[in-house]
Design an enzyme around this catalytic site. Sequence first.
Site, PDB file in Angstrom:
ATOM      1  N   LYS A 102     119.907 116.302  49.447  1.00  0.00           N
ATOM      2  CA  LYS A 102     119.413 117.677  49.310  1.00  0.00           C
ATOM      3  C   LYS A 102     120.492 118.709  49.612  1.00  0.00           C
ATOM      4  CE  LYS A 102     114.537 116.772  49.659  1.00  0.00           C
ATOM      5  NZ  LYS A 102     113.232 117.063  50.217  1.00  0.00           N
ATOM      6  N   LYS A 139     108.502 116.212  44.172  1.00  0.00           N
ATOM      7  CA  LYS A 139     108.204 117.631  44.005  1.00  0.00           C
ATOM      8  C   LYS A 139     109.463 118.413  43.694  1.00  0.00           C
ATOM      9  CE  LYS A 139     105.502 117.360  47.909  1.00  0.00           C
ATOM     10  NZ  LYS A 139     105.376 117.706  49.301  1.00  0.00           N
ATOM     11  N   LYS A 178     112.234 108.339  41.889  1.00  0.00           N
ATOM     12  CA  LYS A 178     110.904 108.555  42.459  1.00  0.00           C
ATOM     13  C   LYS A 178     110.283 109.852  41.912  1.00  0.00           C
ATOM     14  CE  LYS A 178     111.382 111.320  46.615  1.00  0.00           C
ATOM     15  NZ  LYS A 178     110.847 111.675  47.902  1.00  0.00           N
TER      16      LYS A 178
HETATM   17  N1  AQP Z   1     107.153 108.965  44.499  1.00  0.00           N
HETATM   18  C1  AQP Z   1     106.592 108.592  45.633  1.00  0.00           C
HETATM   19  N2  AQP Z   1     106.061 107.359  45.755  1.00  0.00           N
HETATM   20  C2  AQP Z   1     105.466 106.972  46.919  1.00  0.00           C
HETATM   21  N3  AQP Z   1     105.350 107.775  48.001  1.00  0.00           N
HETATM   22  C3  AQP Z   1     105.863 109.017  47.926  1.00  0.00           C
HETATM   23  N4  AQP Z   1     105.905 110.053  48.797  1.00  0.00           N
HETATM   24  C4  AQP Z   1     106.536 111.097  48.209  1.00  0.00           C
HETATM   25  N5  AQP Z   1     106.900 110.774  46.961  1.00  0.00           N
HETATM   26  C5  AQP Z   1     106.498 109.490  46.750  1.00  0.00           C
HETATM   27  C6  AQP Z   1     105.330 110.049  50.134  1.00  0.00           C
HETATM   28  O1  AQP Z   1     104.463 111.151  50.269  1.00  0.00           O
HETATM   29  C7  AQP Z   1     104.384 111.513  51.631  1.00  0.00           C
HETATM   30  C8  AQP Z   1     104.439 112.993  51.789  1.00  0.00           C
HETATM   31  O2  AQP Z   1     105.721 113.413  51.464  1.00  0.00           O
HETATM   32  P1  AQP Z   1     106.365 114.776  51.834  1.00  0.00           P
HETATM   33  O3  AQP Z   1     105.405 115.818  52.100  1.00  0.00           O
HETATM   34  O4  AQP Z   1     107.492 114.554  52.751  1.00  0.00           O
HETATM   35  O5  AQP Z   1     106.834 115.086  50.470  1.00  0.00           O
HETATM   36  P2  AQP Z   1     108.142 114.753  49.930  1.00  0.00           P
HETATM   37  O6  AQP Z   1     108.696 113.423  50.355  1.00  0.00           O
HETATM   38  O7  AQP Z   1     108.894 115.974  50.173  1.00  0.00           O
HETATM   39  O8  AQP Z   1     107.552 114.658  48.506  1.00  0.00           O
HETATM   40  P3  AQP Z   1     108.422 114.555  47.370  1.00  0.00           P
HETATM   41  O9  AQP Z   1     107.686 114.814  46.152  1.00  0.00           O
HETATM   42  O10 AQP Z   1     109.136 113.272  47.494  1.00  0.00           O
HETATM   43  O11 AQP Z   1     109.329 115.792  47.584  1.00  0.00           O
HETATM   44  P4  AQP Z   1     110.866 115.866  47.688  1.00  0.00           P
HETATM   45  O12 AQP Z   1     111.461 114.741  46.939  1.00  0.00           O
HETATM   46  O13 AQP Z   1     111.028 117.163  47.073  1.00  0.00           O
HETATM   47  O14 AQP Z   1     111.162 115.859  49.159  1.00  0.00           O
HETATM   48  C9  AQP Z   1     105.528 110.787  52.346  1.00  0.00           C
HETATM   49  O15 AQP Z   1     105.005 109.732  53.103  1.00  0.00           O
HETATM   50  C10 AQP Z   1     106.360 110.247  51.214  1.00  0.00           C
HETATM   51  O16 AQP Z   1     106.966 109.019  51.554  1.00  0.00           O
END
Ligand code: AQP
Length: 332
Positions: free
Chosen positions: A112, A198, A195
């Site tokens: 990031k 978001k 993966k």
């Molecule tokens: N693609 C995924 N497959 C399985 N589990 C996932 N999680 C996120 N993406 C996947 C799980 O969702 C939970 C909440 O996550 P978070 O609020 O930390 O969101 P995140 O990880 O920020 O979600 P994103 O979409 O992956 O956002 P980015 O990549 O933008 O940070 C966690 O338990 C996570 O493992």
Amino acid sequence: RPRVLSGIQPTADSFHLGNYLGAVRHWVALQDSHDAFYCVVDLHAITAGHDPAVLHQRTRRAAAQLLAVGIDPERSTLFVQSQVPEHPQLAWILGCITGFGEAGRMTQFKDKSQKQGSDRASVGLFTYPILQAADILLYQADAVPVGEDQRQHLELSRDLAQRFNTTFGATFTVPAAHIVKDTAKITDLQEPRAKMSKSSSAPGGIIDLLEDPARSAKKIRSAVTDTGREIVFDAEAKPGIANLLTIYSALSGRGIDDLVGAYAGKGYGDLKKDLAEVVAEFVRPIQARTQGYLDDPAQLDKLLATGAEKARAVAGATLRTAYERVGFFPPV
Ligand code: AQP
């Protein structure tokens, strides 16, 4: 009963299927067997820049979705992280026993901060996994249900718990990751080896729980699949089809083998059409229930304040012990 804790960031208007299948679905299941603490981690959500009004609304939307998918505030403690000030208080202490290099090795931070540029990436983004460790350790959680992307952060929480215990005396339970392999990584529909995310997926790669099912159907129809025509589960050679089968199986409760058998001799188009219907049927009641909670924000806020009070009773006791162990005066 063993304890679980997990959190989700209010960084989007809707959870996506990766969040739900990788994590939140298990939160619901664990309520029966565990003393469960679930939080909307708004402190984490400001580490990469935010709009205050949007954050406020998304925090409510996240809580509403958790209730809509089946988190029961009678059986679980559901709260908003910033309403429990013990989280940043413990994070400070843990930050002082974390090595700079150790924190710098976190791959999520590296990815990031590289995307944002090192001058724009905040110190909060750097210390994010330390705050996450505080979230978990304050509740003496035995297990933390998360997706595969959180494994390294969980490892840091374990290391910090052990280090604190060794240095200052037994204080924290060392938490275990609860990662359910089959759905631990739901992938992007357009990039089936990455993966579903978001922050980095394009809109076409993500299925949101709260989006119009017709829009989801369109995305599923244009999901990247693989050459060949046979529907088999092969995550290496056919990651696109494997991802669609994983989602289908998890939402319908049908085994992968059952699905593969049922689609023998049929084409990718048939699978996609049926999956779109499964998704639509799954999200419709969730959308209606989410809206129901959002229609009464005062009631929702009250429920969250009650959750925060319950959480503070546990977090406060742990923080008091940690303060004593490190030589601070007790919190007043
Ligand atoms: N693609 C995924 N497959 C399985 N589990 C996932 N999680 C996120 N993406 C996947 C799980 O969702 C939970 C909440 O996550 P978070 O609020 O930390 O969101 P995140 O990880 O920020 O979600 P994103 O979409 O992956 O956002 P980015 O990549 O933008 O940070 C966690 O338990 C996570 O493992």
